[in-house]
Design a protein around this motif. Structure first.
Motif, PDB file in Angstrom:
ATOM      1  N   ARG A 122       5.608  54.316  -8.254  1.00 35.84           N
ATOM      2  CA  ARG A 122       4.647  53.408  -7.621  1.00 35.84           C
ATOM      3  C   ARG A 122       3.268  54.060  -7.608  1.00 35.84           C
ATOM      4  O   ARG A 122       3.105  55.182  -7.119  1.00 35.84           O
ATOM      5  N   GLY A 123       2.298  53.339  -8.144  1.00 36.39           N
ATOM      6  CA  GLY A 123       0.918  53.820  -8.111  1.00 36.39           C
ATOM      7  C   GLY A 123       0.724  55.172  -8.766  1.00 36.39           C
ATOM      8  O   GLY A 123      -0.101  55.976  -8.327  1.00 36.39           O
ATOM      9  N   GLY A 124       1.473  55.455  -9.813  1.00 38.15           N
ATOM     10  CA  GLY A 124       1.341  56.728 -10.516  1.00 38.15           C
ATOM     11  C   GLY A 124       2.101  57.875  -9.872  1.00 38.15           C
ATOM     12  O   GLY A 124       2.109  58.983 -10.414  1.00 38.15           O
ATOM     13  N   HIS A 125       2.728  57.640  -8.708  1.00 37.67           N
ATOM     14  CA  HIS A 125       3.514  58.682  -8.040  1.00 37.67           C
ATOM     15  C   HIS A 125       4.997  58.414  -8.269  1.00 37.67           C
ATOM     16  O   HIS A 125       5.482  57.305  -8.054  1.00 37.67           O
ATOM     17  N   ASP A 158      10.021  65.331  -4.694  1.00 38.06           N
ATOM     18  CA  ASP A 158       8.655  64.934  -5.034  1.00 38.06           C
ATOM     19  C   ASP A 158       8.056  65.948  -5.993  1.00 38.06           C
ATOM     20  O   ASP A 158       8.362  67.154  -5.936  1.00 38.06           O
ATOM     21  N   TYR A 159       7.182  65.451  -6.861  1.00 37.20           N
ATOM     22  CA  TYR A 159       6.537  66.311  -7.861  1.00 37.20           C
ATOM     23  C   TYR A 159       5.292  66.941  -7.252  1.00 37.20           C
ATOM     24  O   TYR A 159       4.341  66.243  -6.886  1.00 37.20           O
ATOM     25  N   GLN A 160       5.302  68.280  -7.122  1.00 36.30           N
ATOM     26  CA  GLN A 160       4.186  69.004  -6.525  1.00 36.30           C
ATOM     27  C   GLN A 160       3.955  70.304  -7.282  1.00 36.30           C
ATOM     28  O   GLN A 160       4.894  71.079  -7.495  1.00 36.30           O
ATOM     29  N   PRO A 218       6.915  64.186 -14.653  1.00 34.93           N
ATOM     30  CA  PRO A 218       7.519  62.913 -14.213  1.00 34.93           C
ATOM     31  C   PRO A 218       7.892  61.975 -15.342  1.00 34.93           C
ATOM     32  O   PRO A 218       8.852  61.204 -15.221  1.00 34.93           O
ATOM     33  N   ASP A 219       7.137  62.019 -16.457  1.00 31.72           N
ATOM     34  CA  ASP A 219       7.452  61.096 -17.558  1.00 31.72           C
ATOM     35  C   ASP A 219       8.813  61.390 -18.167  1.00 31.72           C
ATOM     36  O   ASP A 219       9.404  60.520 -18.813  1.00 31.72           O
ATOM     37  N   ARG A 220       9.313  62.619 -17.965  1.00 34.57           N
ATOM     38  CA  ARG A 220      10.663  62.935 -18.449  1.00 34.57           C
ATOM     39  C   ARG A 220      11.701  62.064 -17.754  1.00 34.57           C
ATOM     40  O   ARG A 220      12.740  61.734 -18.335  1.00 34.57           O
ATOM     41  N   PHE A 221      11.445  61.682 -16.528  1.00 36.26           N
ATOM     42  CA  PHE A 221      12.378  60.836 -15.785  1.00 36.26           C
ATOM     43  C   PHE A 221      12.115  59.350 -16.024  1.00 36.26           C
ATOM     44  O   PHE A 221      13.040  58.571 -16.170  1.00 36.26           O
ATOM     45  N   THR A 222      10.849  58.971 -16.059  1.00 31.86           N
ATOM     46  CA  THR A 222      10.541  57.551 -16.214  1.00 31.86           C
ATOM     47  C   THR A 222      10.838  57.045 -17.614  1.00 31.86           C
ATOM     48  O   THR A 222      11.091  55.853 -17.809  1.00 31.86           O
TER      49      THR A 222
END
Length: 364
Positions: free
Chosen positions: A175-178, A204-206, A239-243
């Motif tokens: 959502r919203g890039g997060h 969460d990605y941090q 994150p793109d690895r998951f999406t």
């Protein structure tokens, strides 16, 4: 001799109408029987979820029917061609046409034209109906026929490799890039050995890594469970690895799959298997155009000579051999053994030449 593409308007409309009606009848019979068998096999799993009943069985049927139509439409065109031409041959209609100077290609021309229209309709149906039904059915099956999450941007059941380790997320919410991972399982491995398993309700990605909250960690060697407030895993796993990890090519339209391939290519991910499926979204429906040509051998020869049945078997064998070759090439393309274009189009072009050669050799 009549050298036009179609023998005459009357004959062309007659043959095309008979061919389409018989192909549709075969398709309806196949889908009805196969849907009943499939529903018998799945009804137990559907009804196993508390609260599911007749409405869910009908819902499953509405999602599964488009898939069966897509899969067995080329088979129906093949059998429809065989029935049409064999019946016309047996009734001496083919002999009358040839006696009037109509060539074998002109006899098959109305069937090929009708098959081309069927292929165009099939492409639209696959792109707008089958893809959506497949996506919904896959999501429903991933939750064991329970309620499908309504949230936008949710992907279910995603696996990602992080070096030697594995990360599994029940849901990936974007959502919203997060991007947030829910229901996370982390498998810490060294070589072929499993060191520990960590479970957390959220990650969460941090700072270039994933931070797990309220972690339950099981040490395999010690056989002990420990609870820790937080843990950091997957350094460098973006994150793109998951999406992008759980792309269901069959559940996407042609345009949507093309955009996903572009995103994967930009991220440096392999796309050969998806490109094969992308091109097969074109070549698959066009297989209907091949069926009159491959099954055309059943329409010629003298019915009273006793070889009509053999000719029908030859036509059926050519058609089914094409489907075997097409599935084999598609499998080779999915694993990267064949280039995408070769995997998607080589069976079509090969059997187009084979069908044309058989027709010319035997009838022209």
């Amino acid at each position: 001799m009549n050298v036009s593409f179609f023998a005459s308007r009357t004959i062309s409309w007659y043959m095309a109408r008979v061919f389409v009606v018989r192909s549709a009848a075969v398709l309806a019979a196949l889908v009805l029987v196969l849907m009943a068998l499939d529903l018998l096999g799945e009804s137990g799993d559907i009804l196993a979820y508390k609260g599911n009943g007749d409405a869910q069985l009908w819902y499953y049927t509405s999602l599964r029917l488009p898939q069966l139509v897509q899969r067995f439409l080329p088979f129906s065109v093949l059998l429809g061609t065989l029935i049409t031409l064999a019946t016309m041959n047996q009734n001496s209609e083919i002999i009358s046409m040839k006696a009037a100077g109509i060539s074998a290609h002109q006899i098959l021309a109305p069937l090929v034209a009708a098959s081309l229209a069927i292929a165009g309709l099939s492409f639209w149906f696959n792109d707008h109906v089958v893809a959506r039904a497949t996506a919904v059915l896959t999501a429903w099956q991933n939750v064991d026929y329970g309620p499908i999450p309504k949230a936008h941007g949710v992907t279910s059941n995603v696996w990602v490799r992080a070096g030697e380790d594995l990360v599994h997320a029940d849901r990936v919410v974007s959502r919203g890039g997060h991007v947030t991972l829910q229901g996370v399982s982390y498998y810490d491995r060294t070589g072929d050995r499993l060191i520990a398993i960590a479970n957390a309700p959220r990650a969460d990605y941090q700072g270039g890594a994933w931070v797990l909250q309220n972690v339950h960690r099981f040490d395999v060697a010690a056989g002990k469970m420990a609870t820790i407030p937080s843990a950091t895993i997957g350094q460098g796993v973006t994150p793109d690895r998951f999406t992008l990890a759980n792309i269901d090519a069959d559940g996407m339209s042609f345009r949507g799959l093309a955009e996903a391939i572009s995103a994967l290519r930009a991220a440096g991910r392999p796309t050969a298997g998806l490109e094969t499926v992308l091109w097969h979204k074109f070549s698959g429906p066009l297989s209907a155009v091949l069926m009159p040509l491959l099954a055309g051998v059943a329409g010629f020869g003298l019915a009273r000579s006793g070889v009509l049945f053999i000719r029908a078997v030859i036509g059926m064998a050519l058609g089914f051999t094409y489907f075997v070759a097409d599935n084999f090439a598609l499998a080779m393309g999915n694993i990267g053994a064949y280039p995408p274009l070769l995997a998607a189009w080589s069976p079509f072009l090969l059997f187009l030449l084979i069908g044309e050669a058989v027709l010319i050799r035997t009838e022209e």
